[in-house]
Design a protein around this motif. Structure first.
Motif, PDB file in Angstrom:
ATOM      1  N   HIS A 197      -7.627   3.931  -6.580  1.00 50.56           N
ATOM      2  CA  HIS A 197      -7.451   4.471  -5.229  1.00 50.56           C
ATOM      3  C   HIS A 197      -8.351   5.686  -5.044  1.00 50.56           C
ATOM      4  O   HIS A 197      -8.739   6.347  -6.012  1.00 50.56           O
ATOM      5  CB  HIS A 197      -6.000   4.878  -5.000  1.00 50.56           C
ATOM      6  CG  HIS A 197      -5.096   3.730  -4.713  1.00 50.56           C
ATOM      7  ND1 HIS A 197      -3.835   3.892  -4.183  1.00 50.56           N
ATOM      8  CD2 HIS A 197      -5.272   2.393  -4.855  1.00 50.56           C
ATOM      9  CE1 HIS A 197      -3.260   2.711  -4.026  1.00 50.56           C
ATOM     10  NE2 HIS A 197      -4.108   1.788  -4.442  1.00 50.56           N
ATOM     11  N   GLN A 247      -7.293   1.361   4.122  1.00 49.12           N
ATOM     12  CA  GLN A 247      -8.031   1.009   2.907  1.00 49.12           C
ATOM     13  C   GLN A 247      -9.502   1.301   3.142  1.00 49.12           C
ATOM     14  O   GLN A 247      -9.949   1.424   4.287  1.00 49.12           O
ATOM     15  CB  GLN A 247      -7.821  -0.457   2.529  1.00 49.12           C
ATOM     16  CG  GLN A 247      -8.224  -1.436   3.623  1.00 49.12           C
ATOM     17  CD  GLN A 247      -7.837  -2.869   3.294  1.00 49.12           C
ATOM     18  OE1 GLN A 247      -6.864  -3.116   2.608  1.00 49.12           O
ATOM     19  NE2 GLN A 247      -8.612  -3.813   3.799  1.00 49.12           N
ATOM     20  N   VAL A 258     -11.725  -4.851  -5.286  1.00 46.03           N
ATOM     21  CA  VAL A 258     -10.812  -3.825  -5.808  1.00 46.03           C
ATOM     22  C   VAL A 258     -11.245  -3.469  -7.223  1.00 46.03           C
ATOM     23  O   VAL A 258     -11.161  -4.312  -8.123  1.00 46.03           O
ATOM     24  CB  VAL A 258      -9.360  -4.337  -5.832  1.00 46.03           C
ATOM     25  CG1 VAL A 258      -8.440  -3.280  -6.434  1.00 46.03           C
ATOM     26  CG2 VAL A 258      -8.903  -4.731  -4.439  1.00 46.03           C
ATOM     27  N   GLN A 309      -3.855   9.201  -0.343  1.00 44.87           N
ATOM     28  CA  GLN A 309      -4.311   8.238  -1.348  1.00 44.87           C
ATOM     29  C   GLN A 309      -4.592   6.914  -0.648  1.00 44.87           C
ATOM     30  O   GLN A 309      -3.716   6.355   0.000  1.00 44.87           O
ATOM     31  CB  GLN A 309      -3.231   8.079  -2.426  1.00 44.87           C
ATOM     32  CG  GLN A 309      -3.700   7.372  -3.672  1.00 44.87           C
ATOM     33  CD  GLN A 309      -2.683   7.507  -4.809  1.00 44.87           C
ATOM     34  OE1 GLN A 309      -2.145   8.596  -5.033  1.00 44.87           O
ATOM     35  NE2 GLN A 309      -2.427   6.414  -5.508  1.00 44.87           N
ATOM     36  N   ILE A 310      -5.813   6.392  -0.798  1.00 44.87           N
ATOM     37  CA  ILE A 310      -6.247   5.211  -0.055  1.00 44.87           C
ATOM     38  C   ILE A 310      -6.687   4.113  -1.023  1.00 44.87           C
ATOM     39  O   ILE A 310      -7.536   4.355  -1.888  1.00 44.87           O
ATOM     40  CB  ILE A 310      -7.430   5.559   0.883  1.00 44.87           C
ATOM     41  CG1 ILE A 310      -7.115   6.791   1.728  1.00 44.87           C
ATOM     42  CG2 ILE A 310      -7.780   4.367   1.769  1.00 44.87           C
ATOM     43  CD1 ILE A 310      -8.325   7.342   2.466  1.00 44.87           C
ATOM     44  N   PRO A 311      -6.162   2.882  -0.889  1.00 38.17           N
ATOM     45  CA  PRO A 311      -6.627   1.778  -1.727  1.00 38.17           C
ATOM     46  C   PRO A 311      -8.113   1.480  -1.503  1.00 38.17           C
ATOM     47  O   PRO A 311      -8.595   1.530  -0.372  1.00 38.17           O
ATOM     48  CB  PRO A 311      -5.764   0.604  -1.272  1.00 38.17           C
ATOM     49  CG  PRO A 311      -4.573   1.229  -0.619  1.00 38.17           C
ATOM     50  CD  PRO A 311      -5.066   2.493   0.009  1.00 38.17           C
ATOM     51  N   VAL A 312      -8.811   1.176  -2.583  1.00 31.35           N
ATOM     52  CA  VAL A 312     -10.220   0.782  -2.515  1.00 31.35           C
ATOM     53  C   VAL A 312     -10.278  -0.742  -2.632  1.00 31.35           C
ATOM     54  O   VAL A 312      -9.637  -1.331  -3.506  1.00 31.35           O
ATOM     55  CB  VAL A 312     -11.040   1.442  -3.640  1.00 31.35           C
ATOM     56  CG1 VAL A 312     -12.503   1.016  -3.567  1.00 31.35           C
ATOM     57  CG2 VAL A 312     -10.927   2.967  -3.540  1.00 31.35           C
ATOM     58  N   GLU A 327      -3.724   3.536  -8.989  1.00 30.86           N
ATOM     59  CA  GLU A 327      -2.714   3.215  -7.979  1.00 30.86           C
ATOM     60  C   GLU A 327      -1.326   3.682  -8.388  1.00 30.86           C
ATOM     61  O   GLU A 327      -0.552   4.195  -7.569  1.00 30.86           O
ATOM     62  CB  GLU A 327      -2.695   1.700  -7.749  1.00 30.86           C
ATOM     63  CG  GLU A 327      -1.629   1.232  -6.771  1.00 30.86           C
ATOM     64  CD  GLU A 327      -1.556  -0.274  -6.675  1.00 30.86           C
ATOM     65  OE1 GLU A 327      -1.685  -0.813  -5.561  1.00 30.86           O
ATOM     66  OE2 GLU A 327      -1.386  -0.932  -7.736  1.00 30.86           O
ATOM     67  N   PHE A 341     -11.109   9.773  -7.579  1.00 33.19           N
ATOM     68  CA  PHE A 341     -10.455   8.502  -7.848  1.00 33.19           C
ATOM     69  C   PHE A 341      -9.191   8.755  -8.671  1.00 33.19           C
ATOM     70  O   PHE A 341      -9.180   9.595  -9.576  1.00 33.19           O
ATOM     71  CB  PHE A 341     -11.369   7.566  -8.646  1.00 33.19           C
ATOM     72  CG  PHE A 341     -12.398   6.845  -7.815  1.00 33.19           C
ATOM     73  CD1 PHE A 341     -12.115   6.402  -6.529  1.00 33.19           C
ATOM     74  CD2 PHE A 341     -13.661   6.575  -8.352  1.00 33.19           C
ATOM     75  CE1 PHE A 341     -13.077   5.722  -5.772  1.00 33.19           C
ATOM     76  CE2 PHE A 341     -14.621   5.899  -7.612  1.00 33.19           C
ATOM     77  CZ  PHE A 341     -14.321   5.470  -6.328  1.00 33.19           C
TER      78      PHE A 341
END
Length: 315
Positions: A166, A180, A263, A256-259, A244, A241
């Motif tokens: 993330h 995201q 992924v 916090q943002i999902p990549v 998760e 980074f």
């Protein structure tokens, strides 16, 4: 030249002495009469003495046999005491998890909750670099780490988990409102990771990630810990980074943002020594193998050196 006495042969000698017949000694020991005869013959050969002579009433001790009997019983008694002491010894399973904020702790906790008879002790170190020595030396029984390069043939490893990466940003950052973020959108960005210690397997992972997607990984320090790292990101000056499921300290100014697309996933294995026979270890290995979910190259990204080991479920 000194002979090394075989405790099994000494035990057979004592059994024949007490039962007088090789057949009855064999029944007591749970082996064949031929095996008892061979063990006694070997003992006599090692000692260079005859211990029994046969009569109609069974086997009788020679004078040398009578002289040896006291010591033989003492040897068998000490052997039995040693076995009993080891069987009764309940040593905790020592597991190295690198950091208590990481996924590995959750896995060990879940295992322990399902195996209430298993004593587990969690220890931390600096990852693969120390685990190679502590596993071989027996000071830990298992360790979670990303495997890098060839391991000693005595060390076994099974895939444990793949943790999505993330992005951590401040609330005022332009990306903060996204649900995201695509990896392509981060191209050219500087990702600050002061905890990427030189020589560590995680620093190598993020170096490969950066090279693959045109990211600059800034591992300049010093590293003052998680709270400081999160506070610095929350101030808006840097982005970083995190995993998760990493228990990142809460901060009101961070997001916090999902990549995604793909992924990036961080690979971690469970390592143990093949000669370690701790009674709980095999159960932990099976628990980890049962919960593993393989790498999906359609959706996820792994460095090329990690892919083969994580493509299929653990054996």
């Amino acid at each position: 030249m000194t002979a090394d006495l075989d405790l099994g042969a000494v035990r057979a000698f004592v059994a024949v002495t007490e039962d007088r017949y090789f057949s009855e000694a064999a029944a007591r020991l749970g082996i064949s009469q031929q095996a008892v005869s061979k063990r006694v013959a070997k003992l006599e050969s090692d000692l260079g003495l005859r211990l029994f002579f046969r009569t109609r009433n069974g086997a009788d001790l020679t004078s040398d046999g009578r002289a040896f009997l006291h010591y033989a019983r003492a040897l068998v008694g000490l052997g039995d005491q040693a076995l009993e002491a080891l069987r009764g010894r309940r040593r905790s399973l020592r597991v190295d998890v690198l950091d208590t904020r990481l996924v590995a702790v959750d896995l060990v906790r879940a295992f322990h909750q399902g195996a209430t008879d298993a004593d587990v002790e969690v220890v931390t170190s600096n990852g693969l670099r120390s685990a190679l020595g502590t596993l071989s030396g027996g000071s830990v029984d298992a360790a979670f780490a990303r495997v890098r390069g060839a391991l000693d043939e005595d060390l076994r490893h099974v895939p444990a988990y793949l943790e999505p990466v993330h992005l951590l940003v401040g609330r005022d950052h332009p990306l903060a409102g996204l649900a995201q973020v695509e990896l392509e959108r981060l191209s050219g960005a500087t990702i600050w990771m002061p905890g990427n210690a030189p020589g560590s397997e995680w620093r190598d992972y993020y170096r490969l990630l950066g090279a693959a997607f045109d990211l600059r990984i800034d591992d300049s320090g010093p590293d003052f810990g998680w709270e400081w790292f999160v506070s610095e990101v929350g101030s808006g000056g840097r982005i970083g980074f995190v995993g998760e499921r990493c228990r990142v300290p809460w901060h009101p100014r961070t997001v916090q943002i999902p990549v995604v697309a793909p992924v990036p996933v961080y690979p971690c294995s469970l390592l143990c020594h093949r000669q370690n026979h701790h009674p709980v270890l095999a159960r932990l290995v099976q628990f980890i193998a049962d919960g593993f979910r393989p790498y999906d190259p359609r959706l996820q990204w792994l460095p090329e050196p990690d892919r083969a080991a994580f493509l299929t479920p653990a054996a």
